[in-house]
Design an enzyme around this catalytic site. Sequence first.
Site, PDB file in Angstrom:
ATOM      1  N   ASP A  37     -31.928 -13.181   8.373  1.00  0.00           N
ATOM      2  CA  ASP A  37     -31.287 -14.479   8.415  1.00  0.00           C
ATOM      3  C   ASP A  37     -30.363 -14.524   7.196  1.00  0.00           C
ATOM      4  OD1 ASP A  37     -30.448 -16.988   9.040  1.00  0.00           O
ATOM      5  OD2 ASP A  37     -32.453 -17.863   9.272  1.00  0.00           O
TER       6      ASP A  37
HETATM    7  C1  BGC Z   1     -29.634 -19.930  10.345  1.00  0.00           C
HETATM    8  C2  BGC Z   1     -29.488 -18.994  11.529  1.00  0.00           C
HETATM    9  C3  BGC Z   1     -28.027 -18.767  11.814  1.00  0.00           C
HETATM   10  C4  BGC Z   1     -27.358 -18.222  10.560  1.00  0.00           C
HETATM   11  C5  BGC Z   1     -25.878 -17.940  10.734  1.00  0.00           C
HETATM   12  C6  BGC Z   1     -28.844 -19.426   9.150  1.00  0.00           C
HETATM   13  O1  BGC Z   1     -28.896 -20.336   8.107  1.00  0.00           O
HETATM   14  O2  BGC Z   1     -30.995 -20.062   9.995  1.00  0.00           O
HETATM   15  O3  BGC Z   1     -30.108 -19.554  12.641  1.00  0.00           O
HETATM   16  O4  BGC Z   1     -27.859 -17.894  12.882  1.00  0.00           O
HETATM   17  O5  BGC Z   1     -27.510 -19.170   9.519  1.00  0.00           O
HETATM   18  O6  BGC Z   1     -25.132 -19.077  10.873  1.00  0.00           O
END
Ligand code: BGC
Length: 696
Positions: A255
Amino acid sequence: MLDAMEANRSEKAFDREKIHSGNIGLEVDHGAVEIEVERLLASMTLQQKVHEIRGWQAAPIDGLYYAGGDEGLNIPAFRMVDGPRGARAGMATAFPVAIARGATFDVELERRVGLAAGLEVAAKNGNVILAPTINLLRHPGWGRAQETYSEDTFHMGAMGVSFVSGAQNHVLTSPKHFALNNLEMTRFEVSANVDERSLHEVYLPHFKRCVVEGAAASVMSAYNKVNGVYCGEHPVLLSDILREDWGFKGFVESDWFLGTRSTVAAINAGMDIEMPTGYRFDDEKITQAITDGELTEETITRNAGRALYQKVAFDLANREVPDESVVECREHIELAREVAEKSFVLLKNESVLPLTTTQSIAVVGDLADVANLGDRGSSMVTSSAVTTPLAGLRAFGNEVDLHYYASDADISNIGEFDVAVVVAGLTYKEEGEFIPTQQQESDGSDLARGGDRADLRLPESQERLIREVALTANKTIVLLEGGSAIEVSSWVNEVDALMMVWYPGREGGHAIARVLFGAVSPSGKLPVSFPQSIRQLMDWDMSALDINHDLFHGYRYLDKKAEQPEYPFGFGLSYTEFTLEGLQVERVENRFFLNVSVRNTGDTAGGAVPQLYVSYRNSVVERPVKELKGFGRVELEPGEVADLEIELGDAELCYYDPLDGWVLEACTYELRVGQASDDLPFESTWRFDGEDWLPE
Ligand code: BGC
């Protein structure tokens, strides 16, 4: 006579062939891919391999997050796009949020959403969609509840894998966040503590289904810890379970930002790609770790190979970018409307709905006039046009006599209208991915606070508004927008009808009008229990740094405590009546086939959702009072009858033993079928004696 003897129309609750058709991940010639990956790796330097295992930069370029890629070697970059309710890149079709789609209980529809979202991502030049979110809604206060489908493991798996297979007709998917990510305010630190049985039985089966049955090409790890270890460097999750137990052939990406906490521990544990940029996976840190003997070059090669594997498997180097005209095309817009219509859950209706166009209508509340599509975190999608509830009602028919009252308007004459429709609920300010920003309210910026909800009630001003309207209006209908359970017990007795419309997407207003005026009957069912009060649920602490996870949350928890929710899981009313006319159960090899006959005994067409729950008798371990193990949807004209075939494999009946793994125990299994978790009139009981299955 002939007619009478004809068999009923028969449908499969989950038609594997249909759901998985065209999923590129399921058609891979693994032998050929392996050879090509070996060939590529053999031609690459260590530096080129390291480049494969990290993103390029923190900010997206036109909505795309790039990772890896090498023009000289003809290796394409991954171009990743959020997310769970459509393509987060420029303008795109904003579908209803995932929890709304969960309420459709319609796996084929969810496959079509996956197809459409995947196609739009591809048309934006993306090749990975950062979806679906399949973290269980452990507590309805979770800010990101709207991004996910359900509080139930089985339901989550069926919906998730349908999205995966649809989207993987066009792009790679990335089920997220692996695993046990279900608290927002402390998401970067909280440890989800879980025993092995609950982990395997409750928190992982839906991930497993996406990976094993859906061949999801990648998995995004979670920010949080599991049993004290960050998910981004968790060898048990990333290697033992994902790869060894499930045979995952894709790559794991972290993530964003705080998802990778280390270089050595993360890579060795099985984190393949750091996103969005190489902070931990930079040249210097990796070279140093290799020099220090903490990391081997083979491990970097392994990671790079995993990234290359899916590039080759999906032939990313040669995929054509679909024409941009598919983005927000008519078909996708109509799909967004169809999904919204099927997602609304009618919770109460005292002879007031559907409305007729000759009735005079007062529409009340600021939210009626707002494009309320859900949170403004990573799952936000911007559409070129959004129909608000008010606009949808106005557009329904010229003859509708309709007057709009903002929340602060004088409503003293509201009794002059036949009905009042109050639009209430939550917005991105009250719930969503937690992204603190000072600009939140001043300039309407994209970024917004969101976060978890401390309690499940509506903002006080809205409860007051509903009560005031109910006092004066002839009939009061409340439409609730939101991404999870809302506590309604303090006012629901005062209103005549209540319908949960979630965050209904770009076509929400049209869908609302069509359902209110009876062009379509509501057919959604709750994928999350609505408690009478938050006190009926387990403790909820938004600042917790340690949370114990066990077998019981949602309806399993309420059942265990013998608590009666306001509206149970799987519940939803309709304008017509469905009668289950019979249940036939057959055992073939290691599975049951349940045939449920459903008749539409009312006088409007509609969708019925038969549901199968299993209860256990004489189990040696503690089991939930009942668990959802099958469901399906049938559309029926008035008077029409159809059979729904629900398949139940023995694997679904096992419990997980930390020593022995999955155990199909000798005990009695009650297969219970009905139309909501608290309405299960049909039962078929079977005893397994360790060898044979005997009907009781
Ligand atoms: C979120 C993810 C997301 C990623 C990219 C993160 O903060 O938890 O779900 O895909 O950002 O935007």
